[in-house]
Write an enzyme that holds these catalytic residues in place. Structure first.
Site, PDB file in Angstrom:
ATOM      1  N   ARG A  11       0.821  -1.212   0.000  1.00  0.00           N
ATOM      2  CA  ARG A  11       0.000   0.000   0.000  1.00  0.00           C
ATOM      3  C   ARG A  11       0.854   1.260   0.000  1.00  0.00           C
ATOM      4  O   ARG A  11       0.539   2.231  -0.691  1.00  0.00           O
ATOM      5  CB  ARG A  11      -0.956  -0.009   1.197  1.00  0.00           C
ATOM      6  CG  ARG A  11      -2.108  -0.929   0.958  1.00  0.00           C
ATOM      7  CD  ARG A  11      -3.097  -1.029   2.108  1.00  0.00           C
ATOM      8  NE  ARG A  11      -4.196  -1.886   1.664  1.00  0.00           N
ATOM      9  CZ  ARG A  11      -5.232  -2.252   2.412  1.00  0.00           C
ATOM     10  NH1 ARG A  11      -5.318  -1.836   3.671  1.00  0.00           N
ATOM     11  NH2 ARG A  11      -6.179  -3.031   1.925  1.00  0.00           N
ATOM     12  N   TYR A  29      -6.125  -0.883  -7.027  1.00  0.00           N
ATOM     13  CA  TYR A  29      -5.539  -2.128  -6.501  1.00  0.00           C
ATOM     14  C   TYR A  29      -4.932  -1.981  -5.103  1.00  0.00           C
ATOM     15  O   TYR A  29      -4.860  -0.887  -4.580  1.00  0.00           O
ATOM     16  CB  TYR A  29      -4.602  -2.790  -7.502  1.00  0.00           C
ATOM     17  CG  TYR A  29      -3.363  -2.107  -8.036  1.00  0.00           C
ATOM     18  CD1 TYR A  29      -2.762  -1.027  -7.434  1.00  0.00           C
ATOM     19  CD2 TYR A  29      -2.770  -2.632  -9.195  1.00  0.00           C
ATOM     20  CE1 TYR A  29      -1.606  -0.470  -7.959  1.00  0.00           C
ATOM     21  CE2 TYR A  29      -1.612  -2.075  -9.726  1.00  0.00           C
ATOM     22  CZ  TYR A  29      -1.033  -0.996  -9.105  1.00  0.00           C
ATOM     23  OH  TYR A  29       0.100  -0.466  -9.624  1.00  0.00           O
ATOM     24  N   GLU A  30      -4.609  -3.111  -4.516  1.00  0.00           N
ATOM     25  CA  GLU A  30      -4.160  -3.156  -3.107  1.00  0.00           C
ATOM     26  C   GLU A  30      -5.177  -2.530  -2.169  1.00  0.00           C
ATOM     27  O   GLU A  30      -4.820  -1.855  -1.199  1.00  0.00           O
ATOM     28  CB  GLU A  30      -2.796  -2.477  -2.919  1.00  0.00           C
ATOM     29  CG  GLU A  30      -1.684  -2.924  -3.834  1.00  0.00           C
ATOM     30  CD  GLU A  30      -1.461  -4.427  -3.856  1.00  0.00           C
ATOM     31  OE1 GLU A  30      -1.926  -5.121  -2.935  1.00  0.00           O
ATOM     32  OE2 GLU A  30      -0.827  -4.914  -4.813  1.00  0.00           O
ATOM     33  N   GLY A  31      -6.444  -2.789  -2.428  1.00  0.00           N
ATOM     34  CA  GLY A  31      -7.521  -2.189  -1.638  1.00  0.00           C
ATOM     35  C   GLY A  31      -7.956  -0.894  -2.283  1.00  0.00           C
ATOM     36  O   GLY A  31      -7.234   0.104  -2.235  1.00  0.00           O
TER      37      GLY A  31
END
Lengths: 599, 599
Positions: free
Chosen positions: B296, B440-442
């Protein structure tokens, strides 16, 4: 494949209930626009785009346009057939003058079709869309002979049109144009030069294309006061309107673009092509602005249109996709996960979108009505008021409308998560197509300067004062409805910030021109927020009244009131920070040298 | 072709002057990080990406990755050679532990390289970037045998790694995972299932790829408490670390995406592939979060990186492109038009960008320092404080950083006008590449909920109170400099809004969970605005002091002060409207039914 259904219910609400179009039936051009007629045109238009145009959107993006070895250009599969059906049904003629074979309906109805087409397929919509600008210019500034020669077939859609302004070194600053127009013995001109970014520059949709081309005659002044506008048909037109020789205009290349792949954006080469002057030499800018203003409203509608199309797909996904649980506990415990529509942040994006779309549709159609009233209202005062308001708000509809269209398309893609980034799902196309609307027909920064540098000052600020008077009067009306009261209160506050920003410009315009430029964009956005608020105040009033009625369609009107409240609680507060941005002035914006920027 | 020069001057300013990295030299892992060393690493890193990586960005976007008939995947022309040089120079080993062959430098230095790589070529940067997450997970949760077997070659970059979380029906909600892991007699597991959106899932850059795969063992609970993490190498690894058999994992397809075309985003099919459990069964989520948190921060850096790359190209264009005249009269009367850098609205966009970039770079490198201090600070209290701050701000760096990265890339494209929409110029690539970082990545909405739903509440709100204490103390410091005073005053006000929003959440969290969700995004943005402000306060203090010194580099420090003022005058005011958005609560967001949204 993405879904699309033209939002006819909401259009009818705006036309019949918010604008109440029937009350103008005493005016010329409005007589035929009965509620029955407009309702059936709206529903038919919706059906047409749903069935014929929307299915070609994704495939058109994937295939794009092709320039062949012989220089000819073909559009994606299906476009030609769809356009033939469009002409056959007469969809392009709705708001065109009857004298050229149009149906003479109000622009309001023409705008509805523009929105639907652009929602269903922006790249396709641009082919007839660009022609509208050319038709406006010839209608206003062409000679009677030119009008008779070109307009009937352009109105019917048998011929299309283009706008040729941009050159490689010359975009916003049209004074720099190099394309030359040499007068010929027969009264025509020989046009030579290269134009770029010409939307719908060539294609296979129709038999002739009427290019409107800005060029300079010999000895013309070196500024925008030295440009002239010419009609340059792809095929020369005989006196009986049959086609003659191919003109010396050709497509050098089709541009590879971020989006609107289905529209052929061409490099156009004019090699002594035969052209005919529209109006007078060196007066091309005025004629160009007639094209441009029509086109700018059309581009604002594209912002709305991409927001609507992407919104529909985001709602469909949010209902279907299951992921996680509602914060308040499982909404559907028998399933392994809840639909993502339970998540407040997904709903926030959908509500922002729904609020923007509903308000923007009202704003665009209200704008179209002002275009009609500018010509057709009963008194000179009413005509002038309509003209003031639409002139003022055209750059706002274009600039703020397309900014929000892009933001909305981006948010709707976000709801799709990773699947929104995958080309086959079509959500990224909405973003890529929406992006161009912020750039073409005057980049949004140019719109902001048009608003602040030109429109605000015209006639001593009459237009903005007019807008304030309208808002103040509508905010002051008594209402028993809590939402109406809240929206009126917040709109009043937001307008207070707009008044303060306006006053600030008046106080600083002379002393610091750069302060005008530095605050222009925030001012445009602020005006956009307030304009949406005015629409939501009107919508809230109509909806509150309808809810007190016969109980029909309650869910629809309740949703309208909630959207109005959403504007009041979540958008109106932006007005303050936008005002402070205006009042920040130019110091930080103008302070750095080129070297400091580059360091 | 787009230009790119790694911004080493600004990086050195942040590392040496804002963070003052040398003052930590008494701590383990910081000993080697002398100013001489870090300066030369920064300059060398810049040279490497300028020469080797950046030239492949546009061509990589145009060519994309290819899956061949035999299922193998190749990267765009030049990627393989560039990656070989990357390994050879040891660029991946900067901040890796010495025990596995790393250089053991602070993460601050590792982040610098991550930023440069992502600026030069995000698709390329993701190959080693994804491996970092896998390395973190194995380092923290792997057995000593697993660490010894995989880490040395992963740290050196000879092997790369991936993160396999998402499945077609399962993204954010990992409890829904269907991939199965059946225990085998030899202690391994047979992994079967389909993973999608696997960045760098397969490629030709290196000889082996270590996939980290989330799967469920038989009888595992049906929630995220029932998922386990497995190591599944592309080629099985013998005891001597030589490669053995090809594992039963294959690429089903490469996705067609909006951007990052140079990275192979794969559908991965696991057909009884051999995998080894990391840590314990059903504890996969914790290990996954270790990967995820590192990733993140890396994604937040991508927001910065695309902003920087697009900014450089916008400045270059604004200096070169001539169009129109300065509002105050011709700046270069001998030319036919002025460079567009004279226009305030162009400068507004550039200043917004420069402010964001300078503040965000400081925030990311300060964040990296907190990662280091979490492990290496001298006292438990300091370690905890660092951990509190970086845990709190990781979702802000990711969410706000990538939102602003996309906005900046869009603004910089806007400066290019129509030329920004043409693919060959590369400005649209920055937008398309920046777009994925918000997803992406949350997705950023998930970041907002991580911030508000988890991080705020942890330990009774200790982290946010810690942040407030830091800001209050730094705002209270006396300064003779007017800009520092202004920034401190505005930061104090903005933080006041953040405190009010925080209090509002505390008062409403229990009674209305949805109000937390409805305000989360505005709260994340508000925290982002305040975090940038804190960085600009620090930068302003350092710069004011430097200007009182020996007169070197005055233009640089003056530009810093102007950017700080730009934050104070034009960004700080957003805090108010964001707070009001939080306080608007959930009513309008939660009020509509699915049918009302769809109507």
């Amino acid at each position: 494949m993405p879904v699309f259904q033209a939002p006819t219910r909401d259009t009818r609400f705006v036309v019949n209930e918010v604008l109440d179009l029937e009350r103008y039936r005493h005016l010329p051009g409005f007589e035929a626009a009965t509620r029955d007629l407009t309702d059936s045109v709206i529903e038919e238009a919706g059906r047409f785009v749903n069935e014929v145009v929307a299915p070609l959107n994704l495939s058109g993006d994937q295939e794009g346009c092709t320039r062949h070895a012989d220089g000819s250009v073909t559009t994606p599969k299906g476009f030609k057939e769809a356009y033939a059906r469009y002409i056959e049904a007469g969809w392009g003629t709705l708001a065109a003058p009857e004298i050229y074979g149009g149906q003479g309906l109000p622009h309001v109805i023409g705008f509805v079709m523009e929105e639907y087409l652009a929602s269903a397929n922006q790249a396709f919509a641009m082919y007839p869309g660009l022609a509208n600008g050319a038709i406006s210019a010839i209608s206003s500034k062409g000679s009677p002979e030119q009008q008779a020669m070109y307009l009937p077939k352009m109105v019917s859609g048998e011929w299309l049109g283009t706008m040729n302004l941009t050159e490689p070194h010359c975009g916003t600053d049209l004074g720099l144009i190099r394309t030359r127009a040499e007068p010929q013995m027969d009264g025509s001109y020989a046009i030579t030069g290269t134009k770029i970014f010409i939307s719908a520059g060539d294609h296979d949709l129709c038999e002739n294309i009427i290019h409107l081309v800005l060029a300079k005659t010999p000895g013309a002044p070196e500024s925008s006061k030295g440009i002239s506008l010419f009609i340059v048909p792809k095929f020369l037109v005989n006196a009986d309107r049959t086609l003659g020789d191919r003109n010396a205009v050709s497509v050098g290349a089709i541009e590879h673009k971020m989006g609107i792949h289905g529209n052929a954006t061409c490099v156009m080469n004019y090699d002594g092509a035969k052209g005919w002057l529209i109006g007078e030499e060196n007066k091309g800018l005025a004629a160009m602005f007639i094209m441009m203003n029509a086109a700018r409203l059309g581009v604002g509608i594209q912002g709305l249109a991409q927001a609507e199309a992407s919104y529909q797909n985001a709602v469909a996904y949010a209902v279907e996709r299951r992921q996680g649980r509602a914060l308040t506990g499982p909404a559907e415990p028998e399933q392994k996960a809840d639909p993502i529509l339970v998540h407040p942040d997904v709903r926030r994006m959908l509500m922002d979108a729904k609020m923007f779309i509903g308000g923007m549709r009202a704003l665009c159609l209200w704008g179209a009505l002002q275009v009609d009233l500018t010509h057709k209202a009963a008194t000179e005062e009413e005509r002038q008021q309509a003209d003031d308001l639409i002139s003022l708000l055209t750059p706002v509809i274009k600039g703020y409308g397309t900014d929000m269209g892009y933001r909305t398309a981006t948010d709707m893609q976000q709801i799709w998560g990773g699947h929104g980034y995958i080309a086959e799902n079509g959500m990224d196309q909405f973003v890529r197509d929406a992006r161009i609307a912020m750039i073409y027909e005057g980049a949004n920064g140019v719109q902001a300067m048009d608003l602040v540098g030109r429109k605000l000052a015209l006639n001593g600020g009459r237009a903005i004062q007019r807008l304030f008077a309208v808002i103040d009067a509508e905010c002051a009306e008594e209402s028993a409805d809590d939402t109406v009261k809240l929206v009126a209160e917040r709109l009043g506050k937001a307008t207070g910030h707009l008044k303060a920003a306006t006053l600030w410009f008046m106080q600083h315009a002379m002393a610091d021109r750069n302060a005008i430029g530095a605050g222009a964009y925030a001012y445009m956005t602020l005006t956009g927020v307030v304009s949406l608020g005015l629409m939501w105040l009107r919508i809230a009033k109509v909806s509150a009244k309808a809810l007190g009625g016969d109980g029909a369609d309650e869910a629809f009107y309740e949703a309208k009131l909630l959207c109005a409240k959403h504007w009041a609680l979540r958008f109106a507060p932006q007005a303050g920070s936008l005002r402070y941005e205006v009042e920040a002035g130019a110091e930080t914006v103008m302070g750095l040298t080129a070297e400091q920027f580059a360091a």
